[in-house]
Scaffold this motif. Structure first.
Motif, PDB file in Angstrom:
ATOM      1  N   MET A   1     -24.742 -36.813-100.135  1.00  0.00           N
ATOM      2  CA  MET A   1     -23.806 -35.731 -99.769  1.00  0.00           C
ATOM      3  C   MET A   1     -22.958 -35.329-100.982  1.00  0.00           C
ATOM      4  SD  MET A   1     -21.259 -35.691 -96.506  1.00  0.00           S
ATOM      5  CE  MET A   1     -22.567 -35.809 -95.320  1.00  0.00           C
TER       6      MET A   1
ATOM      7  N   ASP B   1     -20.168 -34.423-103.591  1.00  0.00           N
ATOM      8  CA  ASP B   1     -18.822 -34.907-103.849  1.00  0.00           C
ATOM      9  C   ASP B   1     -17.873 -33.696-103.863  1.00  0.00           C
ATOM     10  OD1 ASP B   1     -16.571 -36.060-104.743  1.00  0.00           O
ATOM     11  OD2 ASP B   1     -17.389 -36.838-106.621  1.00  0.00           O
ATOM     12  N   PRO B   2     -16.755 -33.736-103.113  1.00  0.00           N
ATOM     13  CA  PRO B   2     -15.826 -32.594-103.110  1.00  0.00           C
ATOM     14  C   PRO B   2     -15.329 -32.229-104.511  1.00  0.00           C
ATOM     15  CG  PRO B   2     -15.263 -34.114-101.365  1.00  0.00           C
ATOM     16  CD  PRO B   2     -16.342 -34.769-102.161  1.00  0.00           C
TER      17      PRO B   2
ATOM     18  N   PHE C   1     -17.557 -29.770-105.867  1.00  0.00           N
ATOM     19  CA  PHE C   1     -17.517 -28.505-105.112  1.00  0.00           C
ATOM     20  C   PHE C   1     -16.274 -27.686-105.456  1.00  0.00           C
ATOM     21  CE2 PHE C   1     -16.616 -26.175-101.078  1.00  0.00           C
ATOM     22  CZ  PHE C   1     -17.770 -25.416-101.032  1.00  0.00           C
ATOM     23  N   GLU C   2     -15.192 -28.368-105.855  1.00  0.00           N
ATOM     24  CA  GLU C   2     -13.901 -27.688-106.034  1.00  0.00           C
ATOM     25  C   GLU C   2     -13.944 -26.521-107.037  1.00  0.00           C
ATOM     26  OE1 GLU C   2     -10.557 -30.271-106.537  1.00  0.00           O
ATOM     27  OE2 GLU C   2      -9.174 -28.573-106.728  1.00  0.00           O
TER      28      GLU C   2
ATOM     29  N   LEU D   1     -15.533 -23.618-105.384  1.00  0.00           N
ATOM     30  CA  LEU D   1     -14.622 -23.075-104.368  1.00  0.00           C
ATOM     31  C   LEU D   1     -13.547 -22.204-105.020  1.00  0.00           C
ATOM     32  CD1 LEU D   1     -13.036 -23.046-101.637  1.00  0.00           C
ATOM     33  CD2 LEU D   1     -12.279 -25.339-102.143  1.00  0.00           C
ATOM     34  N   ARG D   2     -12.953 -22.718-106.085  1.00  0.00           N
ATOM     35  CA  ARG D   2     -11.865 -21.980-106.747  1.00  0.00           C
ATOM     36  C   ARG D   2     -12.390 -20.711-107.425  1.00  0.00           C
ATOM     37  NH1 ARG D   2      -7.132 -24.366-105.866  1.00  0.00           N
ATOM     38  NH2 ARG D   2      -7.140 -26.625-105.587  1.00  0.00           N
TER      39      ARG D   2
ATOM     40  N   GLN E   1     -13.115 -18.230-104.203  1.00  0.00           N
ATOM     41  CA  GLN E   1     -12.251 -18.105-103.022  1.00  0.00           C
ATOM     42  C   GLN E   1     -11.595 -16.711-102.910  1.00  0.00           C
ATOM     43  OE1 GLN E   1      -8.890 -20.712-102.815  1.00  0.00           O
ATOM     44  NE2 GLN E   1      -8.275 -20.405-104.944  1.00  0.00           N
ATOM     45  N   ASP E   2     -11.211 -16.107-104.047  1.00  0.00           N
ATOM     46  CA  ASP E   2     -10.567 -14.790-103.974  1.00  0.00           C
ATOM     47  C   ASP E   2     -11.552 -13.741-103.443  1.00  0.00           C
ATOM     48  OD1 ASP E   2      -8.316 -15.938-104.958  1.00  0.00           O
ATOM     49  OD2 ASP E   2      -8.457 -15.085-106.970  1.00  0.00           O
ATOM     50  N   MET E   3     -12.801 -13.821-103.914  1.00  0.00           N
ATOM     51  CA  MET E   3     -13.799 -12.848-103.470  1.00  0.00           C
ATOM     52  C   MET E   3     -14.068 -12.973-101.968  1.00  0.00           C
ATOM     53  SD  MET E   3     -17.789 -12.628-104.345  1.00  0.00           S
ATOM     54  CE  MET E   3     -18.128 -13.785-103.044  1.00  0.00           C
TER      55      MET E   3
ATOM     56  N   SER F   1     -12.820 -17.614 -94.133  1.00  0.00           N
ATOM     57  CA  SER F   1     -13.107 -18.130 -95.484  1.00  0.00           C
ATOM     58  C   SER F   1     -13.398 -19.625 -95.415  1.00  0.00           C
ATOM     59  CB  SER F   1     -11.920 -17.901 -96.423  1.00  0.00           C
ATOM     60  OG  SER F   1     -11.602 -16.550 -96.471  1.00  0.00           O
ATOM     61  N   GLN F   2     -12.623 -20.341 -94.635  1.00  0.00           N
ATOM     62  CA  GLN F   2     -12.850 -21.787 -94.493  1.00  0.00           C
ATOM     63  C   GLN F   2     -14.253 -22.059 -93.939  1.00  0.00           C
ATOM     64  OE1 GLN F   2      -9.751 -24.155 -92.691  1.00  0.00           O
ATOM     65  NE2 GLN F   2     -11.226 -25.374 -91.579  1.00  0.00           N
TER      66      GLN F   2
ATOM     67  N   PHE G   1     -16.910 -21.495 -96.619  1.00  0.00           N
ATOM     68  CA  PHE G   1     -17.014 -22.553 -97.622  1.00  0.00           C
ATOM     69  C   PHE G   1     -17.550 -23.862 -97.026  1.00  0.00           C
ATOM     70  CE2 PHE G   1     -14.322 -19.751-100.219  1.00  0.00           C
ATOM     71  CZ  PHE G   1     -15.116 -19.742-101.358  1.00  0.00           C
ATOM     72  N   LEU G   2     -17.333 -24.078 -95.739  1.00  0.00           N
ATOM     73  CA  LEU G   2     -17.940 -25.265 -95.113  1.00  0.00           C
ATOM     74  C   LEU G   2     -19.461 -25.113 -95.070  1.00  0.00           C
ATOM     75  CD1 LEU G   2     -15.463 -26.143 -92.215  1.00  0.00           C
ATOM     76  CD2 LEU G   2     -15.815 -27.353 -94.346  1.00  0.00           C
TER      77      LEU G   2
ATOM     78  N   TRP H   1     -20.690 -25.598 -98.577  1.00  0.00           N
ATOM     79  CA  TRP H   1     -20.703 -27.023 -98.953  1.00  0.00           C
ATOM     80  C   TRP H   1     -21.974 -27.710 -98.452  1.00  0.00           C
ATOM     81  CZ3 TRP H   1     -19.645 -31.610 -95.887  1.00  0.00           C
ATOM     82  CH2 TRP H   1     -19.528 -32.754 -96.673  1.00  0.00           C
TER      83      TRP H   1
ATOM     84  N   LEU I   1      -9.365  -7.650-106.418  1.00  0.00           N
ATOM     85  CA  LEU I   1      -9.498  -8.743-105.444  1.00  0.00           C
ATOM     86  C   LEU I   1      -8.106  -9.247-105.082  1.00  0.00           C
ATOM     87  CD1 LEU I   1     -12.427 -10.968-106.771  1.00  0.00           C
ATOM     88  CD2 LEU I   1     -12.491  -9.269-104.956  1.00  0.00           C
ATOM     89  N   ARG I   2      -7.931  -9.564-103.826  1.00  0.00           N
ATOM     90  CA  ARG I   2      -6.654 -10.174-103.396  1.00  0.00           C
ATOM     91  C   ARG I   2      -6.713 -11.666-103.691  1.00  0.00           C
ATOM     92  NH1 ARG I   2      -3.726  -7.820 -99.129  1.00  0.00           N
ATOM     93  NH2 ARG I   2      -2.601  -9.797 -99.039  1.00  0.00           N
ATOM     94  N   GLN I   3      -5.570 -12.199-104.047  1.00  0.00           N
ATOM     95  CA  GLN I   3      -5.531 -13.637-104.320  1.00  0.00           C
ATOM     96  C   GLN I   3      -5.530 -14.399-102.998  1.00  0.00           C
ATOM     97  OE1 GLN I   3      -2.343 -14.598-106.930  1.00  0.00           O
ATOM     98  NE2 GLN I   3      -3.377 -16.426-107.701  1.00  0.00           N
ATOM     99  N   ALA I   4      -6.401 -15.372-102.894  1.00  0.00           N
ATOM    100  CA  ALA I   4      -6.437 -16.189-101.668  1.00  0.00           C
ATOM    101  C   ALA I   4      -5.141 -16.997-101.573  1.00  0.00           C
ATOM    102  CB  ALA I   4      -7.633 -17.123-101.723  1.00  0.00           C
TER     103      ALA I   4
ATOM    104  N   LEU J   1      -5.294 -22.321 -99.278  1.00  0.00           N
ATOM    105  CA  LEU J   1      -6.662 -22.210 -98.732  1.00  0.00           C
ATOM    106  C   LEU J   1      -7.611 -23.273 -99.303  1.00  0.00           C
ATOM    107  CD1 LEU J   1      -8.588 -20.607 -96.870  1.00  0.00           C
ATOM    108  CD2 LEU J   1      -9.166 -19.202 -98.839  1.00  0.00           C
TER     109      LEU J   1
ATOM    110  N   ILE K   1      -9.479 -26.267 -97.222  1.00  0.00           N
ATOM    111  CA  ILE K   1     -10.947 -26.394 -97.145  1.00  0.00           C
ATOM    112  C   ILE K   1     -11.384 -27.782 -97.635  1.00  0.00           C
ATOM    113  CG2 ILE K   1     -13.130 -25.506 -98.072  1.00  0.00           C
ATOM    114  CD1 ILE K   1     -11.731 -22.727 -98.156  1.00  0.00           C
ATOM    115  N   LEU K   2     -10.773 -28.238 -98.740  1.00  0.00           N
ATOM    116  CA  LEU K   2     -11.151 -29.548 -99.278  1.00  0.00           C
ATOM    117  C   LEU K   2     -10.799 -30.670 -98.289  1.00  0.00           C
ATOM    118  CD1 LEU K   2     -10.173 -29.026-103.018  1.00  0.00           C
ATOM    119  CD2 LEU K   2     -12.476 -29.259-102.083  1.00  0.00           C
TER     120      LEU K   2
ATOM    121  N   ILE L   1     -13.438 -30.626 -95.650  1.00  0.00           N
ATOM    122  CA  ILE L   1     -14.692 -31.199 -96.170  1.00  0.00           C
ATOM    123  C   ILE L   1     -14.595 -32.724 -96.172  1.00  0.00           C
ATOM    124  CG2 ILE L   1     -16.012 -31.505 -98.324  1.00  0.00           C
ATOM    125  CD1 ILE L   1     -15.643 -28.508 -98.802  1.00  0.00           C
TER     126      ILE L   1
ATOM    127  N   ARG M   1     -16.895 -35.405 -94.339  1.00  0.00           N
ATOM    128  CA  ARG M   1     -17.606 -36.445 -95.098  1.00  0.00           C
ATOM    129  C   ARG M   1     -17.395 -37.828 -94.506  1.00  0.00           C
ATOM    130  NH1 ARG M   1     -18.532 -37.270-100.683  1.00  0.00           N
ATOM    131  NH2 ARG M   1     -16.701 -38.595-100.817  1.00  0.00           N
TER     132      ARG M   1
END
Lengths: 179, 152
Positions: free
Chosen positions: A1, A3-4, A7-8, A11-12, A15-17, A36-37, A40-41, A44, B24-27, B31, B35-36, B39, B43
């Motif tokens: 699986m 590792d977060p 992934f970070e 994600l960063r 995330q704005d897009m 958005s959450q 990203f899940l 992941w 783009l708008r800043q998240a 957030l 999300i982390l 996750i 896990r």
């Protein structure tokens, strides 16, 4: 699986897009954050393949769009009702045709952009969604009709009305701010 | 080209120019952390609470094998066992398994004999009664649980 920690950065980077796409489609920050959450899940769980893909951005955009449309689908009854109330298809709306000056806006200031964002968010779902899909997601009329499960003529009418409504909402601002 | 088309073309060009300037708008700052955290929670879930696709490979292979074996046994039983009441399939399934199969077949045969002698309306009434009783129990149970736990 995965590792977060791996992934970070991904994600960063995106995330704005993802958040902006969701926000423009849903018109609501809390719902956009929830979607958005969810996006990203999903990302992941597909990360091993996605991290090496050059089309990760496109994948994220498509998933975001689909989840937003699913989210709106739950409110489809309300959406259709409002859409149908707003006049018969094909009714011309009586407004001035933009002149050459007003039609070509100069580069907007941050304040002007905020005003446009707010005006866009205030549009009803049935006008905002096709407008965002057309101008930001680069879908054509037929694709929008397919995505929304509505007729081509309804898409055209909703887009026509959306642009008119946006122009009207920005009318005083355009005069004041010069765009 | 009619007036509406002219208006629409002009509006489309105007809207395109205005909207495409939006950045783009800043998240929200929270957030990524949210999300982390989610996750991390996923896990740390034990394997049996995760979707089957994310189970360890050995477990996925063995459970898939078990499912195939069960389906295979059912298909085999359907085609090869003599389901008529009283017919012992010991000659088909040897040993202890054969005795168990014979008992199951006899029980099913007896049940079938009883059901075939009861009228259709009695069966329908019984089924309706059981359904209503089950729904009432479920409803009452849910209500009691909500009252007890303060859940709304």
């Amino acid at each position: 699986m995965t590792d977060p920690a791996q992934f970070e950065p991904f994600l960063r980077a995106y995330q704005d897009m993802v958040f902006t796409t969701a926000l423009r489609l849903l018109g609501n920050e809390a719902e956009a954050a929830d979607v958005s959450q969810e996006v990203f899940l999903k990302a992941w769980s597909h990360f091993p393949a996605l991290s090496e893909s050059v089309s990760a951005g496109g994948w994220l955009k498509t998933v975001t769009r689909n989840l937003c449309l699913n989210h709106l689908q739950r409110h489809r009854a309300r959406w259709t009702a409002f859409s149908d109330l707003s006049g018969a298809d094909g009714d011309p709306v009586s407004v001035d045709i933009p002149t050459a000056e007003t039609q070509t806006p100069t580069v907007m200031s941050a304040e002007q952009r905020q005003i446009v964002e707010a005006a866009l968010a205030r549009l009803p779902d049935h006008q905002r969604v096709p407008l965002v899909l057309y101008h930001f997601e680069d879908l054509d009329y037929a694709e929008i009709a397919r995505e929304l499960g509505v007729s081509l003529s309804k898409v055209k009418t909703d887009l026509f009305r959306a642009r008119e409504a946006l122009r009207k909402k920005l009318q005083p601002t355009r005069a004041d701010l010069g765009f | 080209m009619n007036e509406r088309h002219t208006k629409d073309d002009a509006n489309e060009a105007w809207a395109d120019q205005v909207l495409r300037q939006l950045p783009l708008r800043q998240a929200p700052a929270t957030l990524a952390l949210r999300i982390l955290r989610e996750i991390e929670a996923h896990r740390t879930l034990p394997w049996h609470r995760r979707p089957w696709g994310s189970w360890p490979l050995g477990l996925r292979v063995s459970t898939a094998g078990m499912a195939v074996a069960m389906l295979g046994s059912m298909a085999w039983a359907w085609f090869w066992i003599d389901w008529t009441p009283g017919a012992a399939p010991v000659h088909v399934v040897p040993g202890f398994l054969g005795a168990v199969t014979a008992a199951v077949v006899d029980l099913l045969g007896a049940l079938w004999t009883v059901l075939s002698h009861i009228g259709g309306w009695i069966l329908l009434g019984g089924a309706t009664f059981l359904t209503v009783a089950w729904i009432a129990t479920l409803g009452l149970g849910t209500t009691c649980w909500r009252l007890a736990s303060g859940y709304r």
